[in-house]
Design a protein around this motif. Structure first.
Motif, PDB file in Angstrom:
ATOM      1  N   HIS A 169       8.192  19.695   5.212  1.00 55.81           N
ATOM      2  CA  HIS A 169       7.215  18.737   4.681  1.00 55.81           C
ATOM      3  C   HIS A 169       6.645  17.910   5.826  1.00 55.81           C
ATOM      4  O   HIS A 169       7.376  17.465   6.706  1.00 55.81           O
ATOM      5  N   ARG A 170       5.327  17.722   5.830  1.00 54.13           N
ATOM      6  CA  ARG A 170       4.658  16.806   6.767  1.00 54.13           C
ATOM      7  C   ARG A 170       3.827  15.844   5.944  1.00 54.13           C
ATOM      8  O   ARG A 170       2.956  16.253   5.184  1.00 54.13           O
ATOM      9  N   GLN A 171       4.094  14.560   6.100  1.00 60.07           N
ATOM     10  CA  GLN A 171       3.397  13.533   5.325  1.00 60.07           C
ATOM     11  C   GLN A 171       2.029  13.249   5.929  1.00 60.07           C
ATOM     12  O   GLN A 171       1.892  13.157   7.144  1.00 60.07           O
ATOM     13  N   ASP A 172       1.019  13.126   5.070  1.00 58.92           N
ATOM     14  CA  ASP A 172      -0.307  12.713   5.520  1.00 58.92           C
ATOM     15  C   ASP A 172      -0.304  11.206   5.739  1.00 58.92           C
ATOM     16  O   ASP A 172       0.140  10.446   4.876  1.00 58.92           O
ATOM     17  N   LEU A 173      -0.806  10.759   6.888  1.00 57.42           N
ATOM     18  CA  LEU A 173      -0.795   9.347   7.254  1.00 57.42           C
ATOM     19  C   LEU A 173      -2.190   8.875   7.647  1.00 57.42           C
ATOM     20  O   LEU A 173      -3.030   9.673   8.046  1.00 57.42           O
TER      21      LEU A 173
ATOM     22  N   PHE B 245      -7.196  -4.847   1.755  1.00 60.60           N
ATOM     23  CA  PHE B 245      -5.972  -4.803   0.951  1.00 60.60           C
ATOM     24  C   PHE B 245      -5.929  -6.066   0.095  1.00 60.60           C
ATOM     25  O   PHE B 245      -5.811  -7.177   0.607  1.00 60.60           O
ATOM     26  N   GLN B 246      -6.050  -5.879  -1.236  1.00 57.21           N
ATOM     27  CA  GLN B 246      -6.095  -6.995  -2.164  1.00 57.21           C
ATOM     28  C   GLN B 246      -4.696  -7.454  -2.581  1.00 57.21           C
ATOM     29  O   GLN B 246      -4.519  -8.608  -2.958  1.00 57.21           O
ATOM     30  N   GLU B 247      -3.730  -6.546  -2.546  1.00 58.49           N
ATOM     31  CA  GLU B 247      -2.372  -6.889  -2.970  1.00 58.49           C
ATOM     32  C   GLU B 247      -1.630  -7.552  -1.804  1.00 58.49           C
ATOM     33  O   GLU B 247      -0.951  -6.902  -1.026  1.00 58.49           O
TER      34      GLU B 247
ATOM     35  N   ASP C 137      -2.208  -5.872  14.566  1.00 60.46           N
ATOM     36  CA  ASP C 137      -1.183  -4.828  14.413  1.00 60.46           C
ATOM     37  C   ASP C 137      -1.815  -3.472  14.155  1.00 60.46           C
ATOM     38  O   ASP C 137      -2.885  -3.375  13.559  1.00 60.46           O
ATOM     39  N   ILE C 138      -1.126  -2.428  14.582  1.00 61.06           N
ATOM     40  CA  ILE C 138      -1.527  -1.047  14.294  1.00 61.06           C
ATOM     41  C   ILE C 138      -0.411  -0.427  13.473  1.00 61.06           C
ATOM     42  O   ILE C 138       0.746  -0.447  13.887  1.00 61.06           O
ATOM     43  N   LEU C 139      -0.752   0.119  12.301  1.00 60.96           N
ATOM     44  CA  LEU C 139       0.232   0.667  11.376  1.00 60.96           C
ATOM     45  C   LEU C 139      -0.070   2.111  11.031  1.00 60.96           C
ATOM     46  O   LEU C 139      -1.232   2.520  10.997  1.00 60.96           O
ATOM     47  N   LYS C 140       0.998   2.857  10.705  1.00 66.25           N
ATOM     48  CA  LYS C 140       0.863   4.185  10.107  1.00 66.25           C
ATOM     49  C   LYS C 140       1.302   4.031   8.666  1.00 66.25           C
ATOM     50  O   LYS C 140       2.452   3.701   8.391  1.00 66.25           O
ATOM     51  N   ILE C 141       0.373   4.251   7.739  1.00 64.69           N
ATOM     52  CA  ILE C 141       0.661   4.075   6.321  1.00 64.69           C
ATOM     53  C   ILE C 141       0.348   5.367   5.579  1.00 64.69           C
ATOM     54  O   ILE C 141      -0.192   6.317   6.152  1.00 64.69           O
ATOM     55  N   GLU C 142       0.672   5.397   4.267  1.00 65.71           N
ATOM     56  CA  GLU C 142       0.346   6.555   3.432  1.00 65.71           C
ATOM     57  C   GLU C 142      -1.158   6.796   3.468  1.00 65.71           C
ATOM     58  O   GLU C 142      -1.945   5.883   3.673  1.00 65.71           O
ATOM     59  N   ARG C 143      -1.576   8.043   3.236  1.00 63.56           N
ATOM     60  CA  ARG C 143      -2.976   8.449   3.364  1.00 63.56           C
ATOM     61  C   ARG C 143      -3.903   7.616   2.487  1.00 63.56           C
ATOM     62  O   ARG C 143      -3.665   7.441   1.297  1.00 63.56           O
TER      63      ARG C 143
ATOM     64  N   THR D  98       0.852  -1.184   0.000  1.00 61.94           N
ATOM     65  CA  THR D  98       0.000   0.000   0.000  1.00 61.94           C
ATOM     66  C   THR D  98       0.890   1.236   0.000  1.00 61.94           C
ATOM     67  O   THR D  98       1.915   1.270   0.673  1.00 61.94           O
ATOM     68  N   GLY D  99       0.503   2.232  -0.759  1.00 65.09           N
ATOM     69  CA  GLY D  99       1.265   3.477  -0.814  1.00 65.09           C
ATOM     70  C   GLY D  99       2.655   3.305  -1.383  1.00 65.09           C
ATOM     71  O   GLY D  99       3.565   4.042  -1.029  1.00 65.09           O
ATOM     72  N   GLY D 100       2.850   2.299  -2.253  1.00 62.57           N
ATOM     73  CA  GLY D 100       4.157   2.081  -2.852  1.00 62.57           C
ATOM     74  C   GLY D 100       5.149   1.397  -1.925  1.00 62.57           C
ATOM     75  O   GLY D 100       6.321   1.290  -2.250  1.00 62.57           O
TER      76      GLY D 100
END
Length: 180
Positions: free
Chosen positions: A89-93, A35-37, A18-24, A7-9
């Motif tokens: 820069h602040r990434q959206d998560l 998540f299909q991939e 699990d708890i994750l921080k991923i791309e927006r 996800t998100g490249g």
């Protein structure tokens, strides 16, 4: 049981709970995401690797919140050219909770605990042990004295060095001659 998803490249190794921080991702708190991939499924004994994806495998998750990452400073400079640029820069998560891993319609791993979308309440404080008076503390147990390290003796200075310092100290100051 774990799975490797994309996800998100990026690729993430996840397990149920699990708890994750991923791309927006689009979606509000509490919304379900699939998540299909799924590139790999496995446990301690076996592993199933996809080409490129595992057939009919899905990882189900719940969006906990939309957040932003820490600020990163991007600074460029070319010396002696009068060129410098500074950007932040602040990434959206998106913070997600992995609910279960499903392969071919049957659930392989489910999360044990329930997830709340609201922020957690403050945990109750533990009661502190009652304090003992100073007199009881002293009488309770004497402390052991710390172990002392052996002191190394200094090597004796050579005899020649002792004579030079002793003679230098004994020399009288030169008397000044006065003429009248």
């Amino acid at each position: 049981m774990f799975a490797v998803i994309k996800t998100g490249g990026k690729q993430y190794k996840v397990s149920a709970g699990d708890i994750l921080k991923i791309e927006r991702l689009t979606g509000d708190a509490g919304q379900k995401v699939d998540f299909q991939e799924v590139f790999m499924l496995g446990d301690e004994k076996t592993a199933k690797i996809g080409t490129p994806n595992v057939n009919k495998a899905v990882v189900k998750a719940t969006v906990l919140e939309q957040a932003r990452g820490d600020k990163i400073i991007v600074y460029k400079k070319k010396r002696r050219q009068g060129y410098d640029r500074k950007n932040g820069h602040r990434q959206d998560l998106t913070v997600i909770h992995i609910d279960e891993i499903v392969e071919g319609g049957k659930s392989l791993a489910k999360a044990e605990r329930k997830v709340k979308a609201a922020p957690k309440a403050a945990a109750p404080k533990k009661e502190a042990a009652p304090k003992k008076p100073a007199a009881e503390k002293k009488a309770a147990a004497p402390k052991a004295a710390p172990a002392k390290k052996p002191v190394a003796k200094k090597a004796a200075a050579p005899a020649a060095a002792k004579k030079t310092t002793a003679t230098a100290a004994k020399k009288p100051a030169a008397a000044k001659k006065t003429t009248k």
